[in-house]
Structure formats: structure tokens, C-alpha cells
Design an enzyme around this catalytic site. Structure first.
Site, PDB file in Angstrom:
ATOM      1  N   ASP A 102       0.842  -1.198   0.000  1.00 49.37           N
ATOM      2  CA  ASP A 102       0.000   0.000   0.000  1.00 49.37           C
ATOM      3  C   ASP A 102       0.878   1.249   0.000  1.00 49.37           C
ATOM      4  O   ASP A 102       1.635   1.471   0.945  1.00 49.37           O
ATOM      5  CB  ASP A 102      -0.886   0.032   1.252  1.00 49.37           C
ATOM      6  CG  ASP A 102      -1.896  -1.112   1.242  1.00 49.37           C
ATOM      7  OD1 ASP A 102      -2.148  -1.651   0.152  1.00 49.37           O
ATOM      8  OD2 ASP A 102      -2.415  -1.445   2.305  1.00 49.37           O
ATOM      9  N   THR A 159      -3.833   2.243  -1.902  1.00 51.75           N
ATOM     10  CA  THR A 159      -5.094   1.854  -1.266  1.00 51.75           C
ATOM     11  C   THR A 159      -5.320   2.583   0.056  1.00 51.75           C
ATOM     12  O   THR A 159      -6.310   2.321   0.737  1.00 51.75           O
ATOM     13  CB  THR A 159      -5.122   0.323  -1.021  1.00 51.75           C
ATOM     14  OG1 THR A 159      -3.885  -0.043  -0.443  1.00 51.75           O
ATOM     15  CG2 THR A 159      -5.349  -0.454  -2.289  1.00 51.75           C
ATOM     16  N   LYS A 198      -0.480   4.360   8.315  1.00 49.10           N
ATOM     17  CA  LYS A 198       0.179   3.684   7.196  1.00 49.10           C
ATOM     18  C   LYS A 198       1.223   2.692   7.688  1.00 49.10           C
ATOM     19  O   LYS A 198       2.062   3.040   8.517  1.00 49.10           O
ATOM     20  CB  LYS A 198       0.821   4.709   6.254  1.00 49.10           C
ATOM     21  CG  LYS A 198      -0.203   5.484   5.455  1.00 49.10           C
ATOM     22  CD  LYS A 198       0.456   6.372   4.424  1.00 49.10           C
ATOM     23  CE  LYS A 198      -0.600   7.128   3.641  1.00 49.10           C
ATOM     24  NZ  LYS A 198      -0.001   8.118   2.744  1.00 49.10           N
ATOM     25  N   GLY A 199       1.145   1.467   7.193  1.00 46.21           N
ATOM     26  CA  GLY A 199       2.109   0.432   7.572  1.00 46.21           C
ATOM     27  C   GLY A 199       1.761  -0.259   8.886  1.00 46.21           C
ATOM     28  O   GLY A 199       2.398  -1.219   9.280  1.00 46.21           O
ATOM     29  N   ILE A 200       0.744   0.252   9.577  1.00 49.11           N
ATOM     30  CA  ILE A 200       0.349  -0.283  10.890  1.00 49.11           C
ATOM     31  C   ILE A 200      -0.758  -1.325  10.698  1.00 49.11           C
ATOM     32  O   ILE A 200      -1.667  -1.123   9.897  1.00 49.11           O
ATOM     33  CB  ILE A 200      -0.163   0.888  11.784  1.00 49.11           C
ATOM     34  CG1 ILE A 200       0.930   1.965  11.950  1.00 49.11           C
ATOM     35  CG2 ILE A 200      -0.692   0.429  13.121  1.00 49.11           C
ATOM     36  CD1 ILE A 200       2.180   1.511  12.654  1.00 49.11           C
ATOM     37  N   ARG A 242      -4.038  -3.844  11.090  1.00 52.01           N
ATOM     38  CA  ARG A 242      -5.464  -3.542  11.288  1.00 52.01           C
ATOM     39  C   ARG A 242      -5.786  -3.391  12.775  1.00 52.01           C
ATOM     40  O   ARG A 242      -6.408  -2.412  13.200  1.00 52.01           O
ATOM     41  CB  ARG A 242      -6.281  -4.700  10.699  1.00 52.01           C
ATOM     42  CG  ARG A 242      -7.708  -4.367  10.404  1.00 52.01           C
ATOM     43  CD  ARG A 242      -8.402  -5.591   9.811  1.00 52.01           C
ATOM     44  NE  ARG A 242      -7.751  -6.114   8.632  1.00 52.01           N
ATOM     45  CZ  ARG A 242      -7.988  -7.323   8.110  1.00 52.01           C
ATOM     46  NH1 ARG A 242      -8.870  -8.128   8.678  1.00 52.01           N
ATOM     47  NH2 ARG A 242      -7.358  -7.733   7.038  1.00 52.01           N
ATOM     48  N   SER A 297       4.403  -6.550   3.252  1.00 53.49           N
ATOM     49  CA  SER A 297       3.277  -5.655   3.544  1.00 53.49           C
ATOM     50  C   SER A 297       2.584  -6.082   4.826  1.00 53.49           C
ATOM     51  O   SER A 297       2.447  -7.282   5.097  1.00 53.49           O
ATOM     52  CB  SER A 297       2.273  -5.722   2.390  1.00 53.49           C
ATOM     53  OG  SER A 297       1.043  -5.141   2.766  1.00 53.49           O
ATOM     54  N   ALA A 298       2.123  -5.094   5.602  1.00 52.72           N
ATOM     55  CA  ALA A 298       1.372  -5.398   6.820  1.00 52.72           C
ATOM     56  C   ALA A 298      -0.035  -5.892   6.498  1.00 52.72           C
ATOM     57  O   ALA A 298      -0.755  -6.351   7.378  1.00 52.72           O
ATOM     58  CB  ALA A 298       1.293  -4.138   7.678  1.00 52.72           C
ATOM     59  N   SER A 299      -0.407  -5.806   5.225  1.00 50.15           N
ATOM     60  CA  SER A 299      -1.788  -6.137   4.855  1.00 50.15           C
ATOM     61  C   SER A 299      -2.026  -7.630   4.663  1.00 50.15           C
ATOM     62  O   SER A 299      -1.359  -8.290   3.878  1.00 50.15           O
ATOM     63  CB  SER A 299      -2.171  -5.407   3.572  1.00 50.15           C
ATOM     64  OG  SER A 299      -3.464  -5.804   3.173  1.00 50.15           O
ATOM     65  N   LYS A 331       5.493  -3.751  11.707  1.00 54.05           N
ATOM     66  CA  LYS A 331       6.311  -2.550  11.540  1.00 54.05           C
ATOM     67  C   LYS A 331       5.948  -1.596  12.676  1.00 54.05           C
ATOM     68  O   LYS A 331       4.789  -1.576  13.060  1.00 54.05           O
ATOM     69  CB  LYS A 331       6.002  -1.883  10.192  1.00 54.05           C
ATOM     70  CG  LYS A 331       6.255  -2.796   8.985  1.00 54.05           C
ATOM     71  CD  LYS A 331       5.650  -2.187   7.715  1.00 54.05           C
ATOM     72  CE  LYS A 331       5.674  -3.183   6.574  1.00 54.05           C
ATOM     73  NZ  LYS A 331       5.019  -2.707   5.355  1.00 54.05           N
ATOM     74  N   ASP A 348       6.580   3.519   2.018  1.00 54.28           N
ATOM     75  CA  ASP A 348       6.003   4.871   1.979  1.00 54.28           C
ATOM     76  C   ASP A 348       5.637   5.367   3.382  1.00 54.28           C
ATOM     77  O   ASP A 348       4.980   6.389   3.506  1.00 54.28           O
ATOM     78  CB  ASP A 348       4.731   4.891   1.108  1.00 54.28           C
ATOM     79  CG  ASP A 348       3.578   4.177   1.789  1.00 54.28           C
ATOM     80  OD1 ASP A 348       3.816   3.098   2.383  1.00 54.28           O
ATOM     81  OD2 ASP A 348       2.449   4.697   1.763  1.00 54.28           O
TER      82      ASP A 348
END
Ligand code: B16
Ligand code: MG
Length: 223
Positions: A9, A15, A43-45, A47, A114-116, A145, A170
């Protein structure tokens, strides 16, 4: 330079606006408004941690049980999944498809850090899932992260030393994770937001194999 580990992301596709929209609904149900500045900090954190930060903002940290919080996360994800439903290859950020091609032509391994939890699904929608040699599963890691674990796990999955890898991010938390993994950090965005990076580009269109190789070579030479 033997591998590039990509954040998803904000690096491969944008996104963040959909995460924001979905969290805004949850925030409204908690009687608070969140803005773009607050969203930047998510961002990067993960859910779960994003929800915790929203609950702190709403002064409701201890108001919900674990199960209720889980349901709120599920609700947020339902909205988010609906919003990303129409993603296609057109949503790949500028320069990224060209960069992937250049890296592969030069036998550089590619990974996703990615954290996603939705990363495989998103990459599938973008039509580039098969380009990656590994996708780290964030659910299997104890720490997200800004801890370096996700990048370290990526290098392990690729059987590579950490210093042979570059990370592209990012978010402030993501850059910290790359730096603490002893990898070369490439930031996409503004220095005020990202903190200390080995190299920063304002947008993904400015990334290229040659630039990454130069930055990595300089860092390793200095070490
Ligand atoms: P999900 P990245 C991160 O992705 C997002 O920046 C962050 O806003 C989101 O909360 C996190 O993924 C978890 O996403 O709810 O889909 O599991 O930037 O690390 O690629
Ligand atoms: Mg990101």
C-alpha cells in the site's frame, strides 16, 4: 543487490484512501472524526493496532472486549474489501511495472513485505502476483512494523543476507523497519514524514533498477 522487498500500500498501489474511508466509518460510530493527517499515522500499521490508535483518539481504550474489537476490525475489513473490489492493473502506481520488469531482467529476486493480510488478493487483482518470489504473511509474525521482523522474514524466505536486500516503503514505520533490518531503505514520499532513508523519491515513477543499484552499492561500500 540481490533482492527488492516491496511494501504494497503506497508503493505498488494506492489503497490508503480506501483504508481511510473504511476507518472513517468506524470512527464515526465511535463519535469521532479522523482526518488525512491521522490516517498518515496508520500507514504500515496492522489492522488491530490501527483500531487501538482510533480507540485512543476516541478516549475509549477500555470500552470494548477483545471480541468486540475483533468484530470492529472485521467490519472495517468488509468495507475495505468492497472498496478495493474494482482494482485492476490500471491501479499499479507509475513506474512500478517497468521497475519489476527491469529487476527481473537483472535476476533480482522480488518480495512483498506488507502489513496487509489482503496483500495476496490485491496483487491478484493487479495481475502481478506471480512476479513475486515471496509474500511474507504478516499474521505469522509477532511484531509488525516498525519492528524489522517482516523484512528479515522476507530475506529468510529468499535465502539471502539482509544487506543484499533493498526495501521500498512509503511510511515512517516501514522505513524504520527496513533500517533496523540492516537493509538499504528507499522511501517514497517526503523526508519530513519518512525520517532517515538511504534514498527518497517523491513518487514511484522515479524508481529504476540503476538508481537502486547505485544507492545499494554506495551503502555497502561505506559499510
Ligand atoms: P489489512 P502496507 C498496510 O499495508 C497499510 O498501510 C495499513 O494502513 C493497513 O492497516 C495494514 O496494511 C493492514 O492492512 O487490514 O489489509 O490487513 O503499507 O504495509 O503494504
Ligand atoms: Mg505502505
Amino acid at each position: 543487490m540481490k533482492a527488492v522487498l516491496f511494501d504494497l500500500d503506497g508503493v505498488i498501489t494506492d489503497t490508503a484512501k480506501y483504508h481511510f474511508e473504511a476507518w472513517r466509518d468506524i470512527a464515526k460510530s465511535l463519535d469521532i472524526e479522523i482526518d488525512e493527517t491521522f490516517n498518515e499515522k496508520l500507514k504500515g500499521i496492522s489492522r488491530e493496532e490501527s483500531l487501538d490508535r482510533i480507540l485512543i483518539c476516541a478516549n475509549k481504550v477500555d470500552s470494548y472486549t477483545k471480541e468486540e474489537k475483533l468484530r470492529m476490525c472485521e467490519e472495517k475489513n468488509k468495507t475495505y474489501i468492497k472498496l478495493i473490489g474494482s482494482l485492476t492493473s490500471k491501479d499499479i502506481l507509475p513506474g512500478i511495472s517497468k521497475l519489476i520488469k527491469e529487476l527481473r531482467e537483472n535476476n533480482i529476486k522480488l518480495g512483498i513485505a506488507s502489513a496487509s493480510k489482503n496483500a495476496p488478493k490485491i496483487l491478484e487483482s493487479l495481475g502481478i502476483k506471480d512476479e513475486f518470489d515471496c509474500i511474507v504473511n504478516p499474521s505469522l509474525l509477532e511484531r509488525g512494523k516498525p519492528y524489522p521482523d517482516i523484512f528479515i522474514e522476507g530475506s529468510k524466505m529468499l535465502n539471502l543476507e539482509q544487506y543484499d536486500c533493498i526495501g521500498i516503503e512509503d511510511s515512517y514505520s516501514g522505513i524504520k523497519a527496513i533500517n533496523d533490518a540492516n537493509m538499504t531503505s528507499i522511501g517514497v514520499g517526503k523526508k519530513e514524514v519518512l525520517g532517515k532513508c538511504d534514498y527518497i523519491v517523491e513518487d514511484t515513477g522515479l524508481l529504476s533498477y540503476n538508481t537502486l543499484l547505485q544507492v545499494w552499492s554506495k551503502k555497502v561500500d561505506l559499510a
